[in-house]
Design a protein around this motif. Structure first.
Motif, mmCIF file in Angstrom:
data_model
loop_
_atom_site.group_PDB
_atom_site.id
_atom_site.type_symbol
_atom_site.label_atom_id
_atom_site.label_comp_id
_atom_site.label_asym_id
_atom_site.label_seq_id
_atom_site.Cartn_x
_atom_site.Cartn_y
_atom_site.Cartn_z
ATOM 1 N N ASN A 186 18.546 8.541 -3.448
ATOM 2 C CA ASN A 186 18.196 9.804 -4.097
ATOM 3 C C ASN A 186 17.508 9.469 -5.408
ATOM 4 O O ASN A 186 17.297 8.296 -5.730
ATOM 5 N N TRP A 187 17.165 10.481 -6.197
ATOM 6 C CA TRP A 187 16.388 10.258 -7.426
ATOM 7 C C TRP A 187 17.118 9.365 -8.422
ATOM 8 O O TRP A 187 16.487 8.670 -9.217
ATOM 9 N N ASP A 258 -12.223 2.640 -7.047
ATOM 10 C CA ASP A 258 -12.365 3.112 -8.418
ATOM 11 C C ASP A 258 -11.101 2.723 -9.187
ATOM 12 O O ASP A 258 -10.031 3.291 -8.974
ATOM 13 N N LYS A 259 -11.198 1.736 -10.062
ATOM 14 C CA LYS A 259 -10.037 1.196 -10.754
ATOM 15 C C LYS A 259 -9.395 2.202 -11.717
ATOM 16 O O LYS A 259 -8.264 2.004 -12.162
ATOM 17 N N SER A 260 -10.106 3.291 -12.031
ATOM 18 C CA SER A 260 -9.529 4.294 -12.926
ATOM 19 C C SER A 260 -8.546 5.211 -12.198
ATOM 20 O O SER A 260 -7.795 5.957 -12.831
ATOM 21 N N VAL A 261 -8.545 5.149 -10.868
ATOM 22 C CA VAL A 261 -7.645 5.990 -10.067
ATOM 23 C C VAL A 261 -6.301 5.288 -9.913
ATOM 24 O O VAL A 261 -6.234 4.134 -9.477
ATOM 25 N N ILE A 262 -5.233 5.972 -10.280
ATOM 26 C CA ILE A 262 -3.874 5.463 -10.122
ATOM 27 C C ILE A 262 -3.224 6.211 -8.969
ATOM 28 O O ILE A 262 -2.983 7.416 -9.055
ATOM 29 N N THR A 263 -2.982 5.520 -7.872
ATOM 30 C CA THR A 263 -2.450 6.187 -6.687
ATOM 31 C C THR A 263 -1.445 5.288 -5.995
ATOM 32 O O THR A 263 -1.488 4.056 -6.109
ATOM 33 N N ARG A 264 -0.532 5.886 -5.251
ATOM 34 C CA ARG A 264 0.505 5.153 -4.549
ATOM 35 C C ARG A 264 0.961 5.960 -3.334
ATOM 36 O O ARG A 264 0.757 7.172 -3.270
ATOM 37 N N ILE A 265 1.569 5.284 -2.376
ATOM 38 C CA ILE A 265 2.219 5.928 -1.243
ATOM 39 C C ILE A 265 3.710 5.676 -1.378
ATOM 40 O O ILE A 265 4.135 4.533 -1.605
ATOM 41 N N VAL A 266 4.507 6.731 -1.284
ATOM 42 C CA VAL A 266 5.948 6.594 -1.503
ATOM 43 C C VAL A 266 6.716 7.320 -0.409
ATOM 44 O O VAL A 266 6.295 8.372 0.077
ATOM 45 N N LEU A 267 7.842 6.740 0.007
ATOM 46 C CA LEU A 267 8.753 7.396 0.941
ATOM 47 C C LEU A 267 9.743 8.239 0.160
ATOM 48 O O LEU A 267 10.374 7.752 -0.778
ATOM 49 N N ASN A 268 9.891 9.495 0.557
ATOM 50 C CA ASN A 268 10.779 10.431 -0.127
ATOM 51 C C ASN A 268 11.964 10.742 0.773
ATOM 52 O O ASN A 268 11.815 11.401 1.803
ATOM 53 N N GLU A 269 13.144 10.270 0.406
ATOM 54 C CA GLU A 269 14.338 10.481 1.213
ATOM 55 C C GLU A 269 14.739 11.949 1.278
ATOM 56 O O GLU A 269 15.295 12.419 2.276
ATOM 57 N N ILE A 271 12.871 14.754 1.333
ATOM 58 C CA ILE A 271 12.121 15.604 2.265
ATOM 59 C C ILE A 271 11.681 14.840 3.511
ATOM 60 O O ILE A 271 10.969 15.384 4.348
ATOM 61 N N TYR A 272 12.136 13.594 3.645
ATOM 62 C CA TYR A 272 11.770 12.752 4.784
ATOM 63 C C TYR A 272 10.274 12.786 5.029
ATOM 64 O O TYR A 272 9.796 13.160 6.098
ATOM 65 N N ALA A 273 9.527 12.406 4.014
ATOM 66 C CA ALA A 273 8.069 12.417 4.128
ATOM 67 C C ALA A 273 7.478 11.204 3.435
ATOM 68 O O ALA A 273 8.069 10.638 2.506
ATOM 69 N N PRO A 293 5.245 13.382 7.819
ATOM 70 C CA PRO A 293 4.600 14.287 8.768
ATOM 71 C C PRO A 293 4.037 15.535 8.095
ATOM 72 O O PRO A 293 4.583 16.002 7.093
ATOM 73 N N GLY A 294 2.978 16.072 8.686
ATOM 74 C CA GLY A 294 2.314 17.223 8.102
ATOM 75 C C GLY A 294 2.847 18.556 8.571
ATOM 76 O O GLY A 294 2.771 19.550 7.865
ATOM 77 N N ASP A 295 3.383 18.593 9.793
ATOM 78 C CA ASP A 295 3.924 19.847 10.328
ATOM 79 C C ASP A 295 4.963 19.519 11.396
ATOM 80 O O ASP A 295 5.231 18.351 11.705
#
Length: 315
Positions: A186-187, A258-269, A271-273, A293-295
């Motif tokens: 959790n958080w 673009d090195k000015s873009v700060i982005t990441r992919i994260v698993l969220n427990e 909302i299971y997304a 998942p999207g839907d």
């Protein structure tokens, strides 16, 4: 007569400031310079910082302390990697150090090992250092050799809940290494949750997500342009996805043009997304650009073999 004491005080202050600055701006741990609670490493370009932290909103600096990596240039502390996920520290006298054979150790005040890299070398000419790179990767290498192929250990091989640019998600068949994402509980608790994501090696490999041991969602095979089950992940001018499958490796990765873009992919427990989050400088917040998942119809095997799911109808 008053000039000499004042001069001495000024020199003492300068020495103290210089010592403090060195302790908080270096990017490297050596055998002669370990990292104590209260000190941090900062990557050379200033993108990432490594140190001790307490997750959540707690103000008790001895409650569940962890060693982690977070963005240095984002005002909201956003942790992307945690070392001792299963073994929190309950005091503030711990030390992160490196041994002469290249093992990175987290020791508490009683010199009990709370976490280690379990990677060592027997090379006599190897002088190990641990360095935080500007990609967010913590690496153990020989101090004279910066070739990534010769790293003794790297945190990118043992991700937490965050998939960073340049990180591989998948398998090294030569060593049996399986790089997987695992959500936080959790958080306030970075211990491994139930939600995981990784590559499933089969005749037509693809990225899978699991709830415990059950398949929850699949992104679909890569067709050279996009992932068939997730068209939102196709190539764009800023983010470039790649996919490698051969006898030695199976992995997916992405890179930022673009090195000015700060982005990441994260698993969220919660909302299971799996979310892609990008830092919005105007609003000073993380903005979600897509979520998988999207839907409802994205759930794995919802309708069974040869079934069809229509989003606006009951399956």
């Amino acid at each position: 007569m008053a000039i000499l004491p004042a001069f001495t005080i000024v020199l003492s202050m300068l020495f103290f400031l210089n010592k403090t600055s060195n302790a908080t701006t270096t990017d490297t741990i050596t055998q002669s310079q370990s990292l104590q609670d209260g000190e941090t490493l900062v990557s050379e370009g200033g993108s990432f910082e490594l140190g001790f932290f307490t997750p959540g909103s707690s103000t008790n600096n001895t409650a569940n302390r962890y060693v982690g990596i977070w963005y240095k240039n984002v005002p909201i502390r956003t942790v992307v990697w945690v070392a001792n996920r299963d073994n929190p520290i309950n005091e503030n006298s711990s030390v992160l150090s490196i041994t002469k054979d290249g093992q990175l150790l987290l020791l508490n005040g009683n010199n009990t090992v709370l976490w280690s890299t379990n990677a060592t070398t027997t090379k006599n000419s190897f002088t190990p250092v641990a360095q935080l790179l500007d990609t967010g990767n913590l690496v153990v290498r020989d101090e004279k050799n910066k070739d990534p192929e010769n790293y003794l250990w790297q945190s990118f091989d043992y991700p937490s809940d965050t998939f960073l640019p340049g990180m591989k998600l998948g398998w090294d068949f030569r060593t049996g290494l399986n790089r997987r994402l695992t959500a936080w509980r959790n958080w306030d608790d970075p211990s491994p949750g139930d939600y995981t994501s990784g590559m499933e090696p089969n005749n037509n490999p693809e990225t899978m997500e699991w709830k415990g041991s059950e398949k929850y969602f699949r992104i679909g095979p890569f067709d050279g342009i996009e992932f068939s089950g997730s068209p939102s992940l196709k190539y764009n001018p800023i983010i470039n996805y790649t996919y490698v499958f051969n006898k030695n490796e199976l992995y997916t990765a992405y890179f930022i043009n673009d090195k000015s873009v700060i982005t990441r992919i994260v698993l969220n427990e919660t909302i299971y997304a799996q979310q892609r989050l990008t830092w919005d400088k105007d609003s000073q917040s993380w903005r979600s650009s897509n979520s998988l998942p999207g839907d409802y119809c994205d759930d794995y095997n919802l309708c069974g073999a040869f079934g069809m799911c229509v989003v606006n109808q009951s399956p």
